[in-house]
Design a protein around this motif. Structure first.
Motif, PDB file in Angstrom:
ATOM      1  N   SER A 274     -26.970   8.141 -78.710  1.00 31.47           N
ATOM      2  CA  SER A 274     -26.076   9.051 -79.669  1.00 31.47           C
ATOM      3  C   SER A 274     -24.680   8.691 -79.025  1.00 31.47           C
ATOM      4  O   SER A 274     -23.601   8.783 -79.945  1.00 31.47           O
ATOM      5  N   THR A 275     -24.461   7.847 -77.923  1.00 26.72           N
ATOM      6  CA  THR A 275     -23.264   7.501 -77.483  1.00 26.72           C
ATOM      7  C   THR A 275     -22.639   6.151 -77.916  1.00 26.72           C
ATOM      8  O   THR A 275     -21.340   5.546 -77.780  1.00 26.72           O
ATOM      9  N   VAL A 276     -23.483   5.514 -78.675  1.00 23.18           N
ATOM     10  CA  VAL A 276     -23.188   4.013 -79.193  1.00 23.18           C
ATOM     11  C   VAL A 276     -23.131   3.865 -80.677  1.00 23.18           C
ATOM     12  O   VAL A 276     -24.102   4.570 -81.329  1.00 23.18           O
ATOM     13  N   THR A 277     -22.234   3.187 -81.194  1.00 26.19           N
ATOM     14  CA  THR A 277     -22.199   2.799 -82.545  1.00 26.19           C
ATOM     15  C   THR A 277     -22.681   1.572 -82.782  1.00 26.19           C
ATOM     16  O   THR A 277     -22.498   0.607 -82.288  1.00 26.19           O
ATOM     17  N   CYS A 278     -23.659   1.348 -83.791  1.00 27.65           N
ATOM     18  CA  CYS A 278     -24.416   0.047 -84.185  1.00 27.65           C
ATOM     19  C   CYS A 278     -23.055  -1.135 -84.454  1.00 27.65           C
ATOM     20  O   CYS A 278     -22.286  -0.611 -85.330  1.00 27.65           O
ATOM     21  N   GLY A 279     -23.113  -2.245 -83.960  1.00 21.16           N
ATOM     22  CA  GLY A 279     -22.157  -3.183 -84.268  1.00 21.16           C
ATOM     23  C   GLY A 279     -22.582  -4.476 -83.779  1.00 21.16           C
ATOM     24  O   GLY A 279     -23.705  -4.580 -83.005  1.00 21.16           O
ATOM     25  N   ASN A 280     -21.643  -5.456 -83.677  1.00 18.55           N
ATOM     26  CA  ASN A 280     -21.906  -6.932 -83.299  1.00 18.55           C
ATOM     27  C   ASN A 280     -22.342  -6.838 -81.832  1.00 18.55           C
ATOM     28  O   ASN A 280     -23.228  -7.646 -81.412  1.00 18.55           O
ATOM     29  N   GLY A 281     -21.468  -6.120 -81.114  1.00 17.42           N
ATOM     30  CA  GLY A 281     -21.687  -6.108 -79.541  1.00 17.42           C
ATOM     31  C   GLY A 281     -22.889  -5.090 -79.056  1.00 17.42           C
ATOM     32  O   GLY A 281     -23.231  -5.162 -77.870  1.00 17.42           O
ATOM     33  N   THR A 282     -23.421  -4.158 -80.196  1.00 18.32           N
ATOM     34  CA  THR A 282     -24.228  -3.273 -79.506  1.00 18.32           C
ATOM     35  C   THR A 282     -25.546  -3.338 -80.036  1.00 18.32           C
ATOM     36  O   THR A 282     -26.447  -2.585 -79.771  1.00 18.32           O
ATOM     37  N   ILE A 283     -25.656  -4.115 -81.018  1.00 16.33           N
ATOM     38  CA  ILE A 283     -26.882  -4.393 -82.112  1.00 16.33           C
ATOM     39  C   ILE A 283     -28.164  -4.566 -81.084  1.00 16.33           C
ATOM     40  O   ILE A 283     -29.193  -4.148 -81.205  1.00 16.33           O
ATOM     41  N   GLY A 284     -27.973  -5.075 -79.882  1.00 15.78           N
ATOM     42  CA  GLY A 284     -28.911  -5.604 -79.132  1.00 15.78           C
ATOM     43  C   GLY A 284     -29.787  -4.395 -78.507  1.00 15.78           C
ATOM     44  O   GLY A 284     -31.015  -4.498 -78.247  1.00 15.78           O
ATOM     45  N   ILE A 285     -28.758  -3.420 -78.200  1.00 15.32           N
ATOM     46  CA  ILE A 285     -29.345  -2.185 -77.501  1.00 15.32           C
ATOM     47  C   ILE A 285     -30.387  -1.413 -78.506  1.00 15.32           C
ATOM     48  O   ILE A 285     -31.438  -1.232 -77.888  1.00 15.32           O
TER      49      ILE A 285
END
Length: 555
Positions: free
Chosen positions: A394-405
């Motif tokens: 809930s605290t992370v927005t999908c993007g180039n740096g977070t997509i791996g999560i």
């Protein structure tokens, strides 16, 4: 014994390596001395400054910081005029030599023994009679042989310098051509990889291909023209080399002929060689006049334009050099070399990567919003609650740096179906009409550690809804990853300043060390050679009579 041999081998290699380092450092030190010496040579302009003789500033194109400010006509004149004196000396030598031999027997000493250079007839010295004393003839022979020995020494040096210059020009052409070919081969390989069908779903793929093809076509055109220029340069250099070698050989042979004439008393040989030198001496001055300004320009290019001139740290890649600043100026503030074509391509690829990331995140957001009714204990009588298929942070927005999560660290909740009525076994839908979703309920919920595991078969149930979502997400992610890898690992390194400037440093070694030293081995020896040949021309003229034993005084 084996250990001893290894130790000896390592010691030898270490000694060789140290010697190579010392030789390289010595070559760089000599080149720097030459460059500094040329920097101190005054240059002047006359024709481009309204007939006024004016001093021209030091450095390439007068040491300007922006090549657009260069007054090329003044710089070219200042460089060419460096050879003016040598060309004038050569012309005077040629004209005077022709006049001298045309009037040899009329004005300049006659054909018999005399006591003056400009005495047309024989004179009688009351002390020695007619002829030359043995002491003076002996001194003339010694002077002749010393100058012949000097000619042989400068001949060998000039020959070595000519050979080294030829090798340097060929090495420079090959180095530039190989670098260009290497970059083009890499670009072609990148273009082939981007042509795979998996990238077709991205609209920018075609745009990237078009821009890459433009760069490749432009590069091929440059490579083709560069290869032609390189080959022409090698051909011209080969002709230059042959002309200089032939000229040097003729000069040293004539010098040797005068030496033989002195040793063996052959006045006619001395006369013939002296006559030939009328044309060979101007040839040597021309060779000097051609290479002298070339080395001056090379020294200008290799100089940096700051107050630290004279330090070993001078480098061609120093941004105080206007040539480097003009071409590679962007490298001064970043590690990426930029041109308009590369900027456009970089922008297009950045957009493609962003769109690919957005498409992947859209897929992820779709599955994040996907919920199914989950019945406690798989009991249809219980009140169901909404169960998400993917635990999205809930605290992370999908993007180039977070997509791996989302791909590797978010739990997937997989499930199966069974009939609401008439079936107690999860996965059994035979007792109802499975085509009607109202007849089915979820059951057998299990946790799968990640989307990636689910896409690789970790979602064991025959539930295509979850597995297809996972497979689509991972496919998009793999395409995105491979695209970023192609760009960051293959394309970007080609145009990193560290890579390009290392290539410039290779060129610097060839131009500013090897070629400077090689050209200096032509410039200085040819000037000395011309002076020695002039001296031999005089001794040859004197020897045309003094080497004749019949013209030696008899006592």
């Amino acid at each position: 014994m084996i250990k001893l041999n290894k130790s000896i081998t390592l010691l030898i290699l270490l000694i060789i390596n140290c010697n190579l380092i010392i030789v390289k450092a010595d070559a760089e030190s000599k080149a720097l001395d030459i460059i500094n010496r040329y920097r101190d040579i005054g240059r002047y302009t006359f024709f481009t400054t309204d007939g006024h003789l004016e001093h021209y500033p030091d450095g390439f194109c007068g040491g300007i910081e922006d090549l657009n400010d260069c007054k090329w006509n003044e710089y070219i004149e200042a460089v060419i005029l460096l050879s003016a004196i040598a060309l004038v000396v050569g012309a005077i030598t040629l004209v005077f030599g022709i006049i001298f031999w045309l009037f040899r027997c009329i004005v300049f000493g006659g054909c018999h023994s005399t006591h003056g250079f400009f005495c047309p007839r024989t004179k009688l010295d009351p002390d020695i009679g007619e002829g030359y004393t043995k002491g003076r003839v002996f001194i003339l022979k010694i002077v002749t042989l010393v100058m012949v020995a000097g000619c042989v020494a400068v001949f060998i040096t000039a020959l070595k310098g000519n050979s080294s210059t030829t090798s340097g020009i060929n090495n420079l052409s090959d180095t530039i051509f190989n670098k260009t070919s290497s970059i083009l081969d890499e670009l072609v390989q990148i273009s082939i990889e981007l042509n795979q069908t998996k990238y077709e779903q991205f609209g920018e793929r075609d745009e990237i291909q078009n821009e890459l093809n433009q760069i490749i076509d432009y590069g091929n055109d440059i490579e083709s023209k560069g290869e032609t220029v390189s080959q022409n340069a090698k051909d011209v250099n080969a002709i230059r080399t042959k002309i200089i070698v032939i000229g040097l050989v003729f000069c040293v042979m004539n010098a040797g002929s005068i030496g033989v004439a002195a040793l063996c008393g052959l006045p006619k040989m001395a006369r013939s060689a002296a006559m030939t030198l009328v044309f060979l001496i101007p040839f040597m001055w021309i060779v000097f006049s051609v290479h002298y300004p070339i080395n001056n320009v090379v020294a200008d290019i290799c100089m940096t334009y700051n107050n630290n001139t004279g330090n070993v740290e001078q480098q061609l890649s120093n941004f105080t050099n206007p040539i480097i600043s003009e071409i590679f100026g962007t490298c001064q503030d970043s590690n990426n070399f930029n041109s308009s074509a590369l900027k456009n391509l970089d922008s297009t690829v950045t957009n493609l990567i962003q769109n690919a990331t957005t498409s992947t995140c859209d897929k992820i957001n779709d599955i994040c919003q996907l919920h199914f009714p989950r019945y406690p204990n798989d009991d249809p009588a219980e009140v169901p609650y909404n169960q998400s298929v993917l635990d999205c942070p809930s605290t992370v927005t999908c993007g180039n740096g977070t997509i791996g999560i989302y791909i590797f660290n978010s739990t997937v909740h997989n499930f199966n179906y069974k009939c609401r009525v008439g079936s107690s076994n999860c996965g059994d839908t035979s007792s109802c009409d499975a085509s009607n979703p109202l007849n089915l309920m979820t059951c057998g919920w299990v946790n799968v550690s990640s989307v990636n595991e689910c896409s690789q078969g970790g979602c064991h149930y025959n539930n295509t809804q979850v597995s297809n979502y996972a497979q689509d997400i991972v496919n998009f992610y793999d395409i995105l990853t491979s695209l970023i890898e192609i760009w960051n690992e293959q394309f970007v390194p080609l145009f990193r300043c560290s890579s390009i400037l290392s290539f410039i440093d290779d060129v610097q070694t060839i131009v500013c060390v090897d070629e400077v030293n090689a050209l200096d081995l032509i410039v200085a020896p040819t000037a000395v050679f011309a002076i020695l040949l002039t001296g031999l021309g005089i001794t040859g003229v004197l020897g045309s009579k003094r080497f004749d034993s019949k013209m030696t005084v008899k006592k």
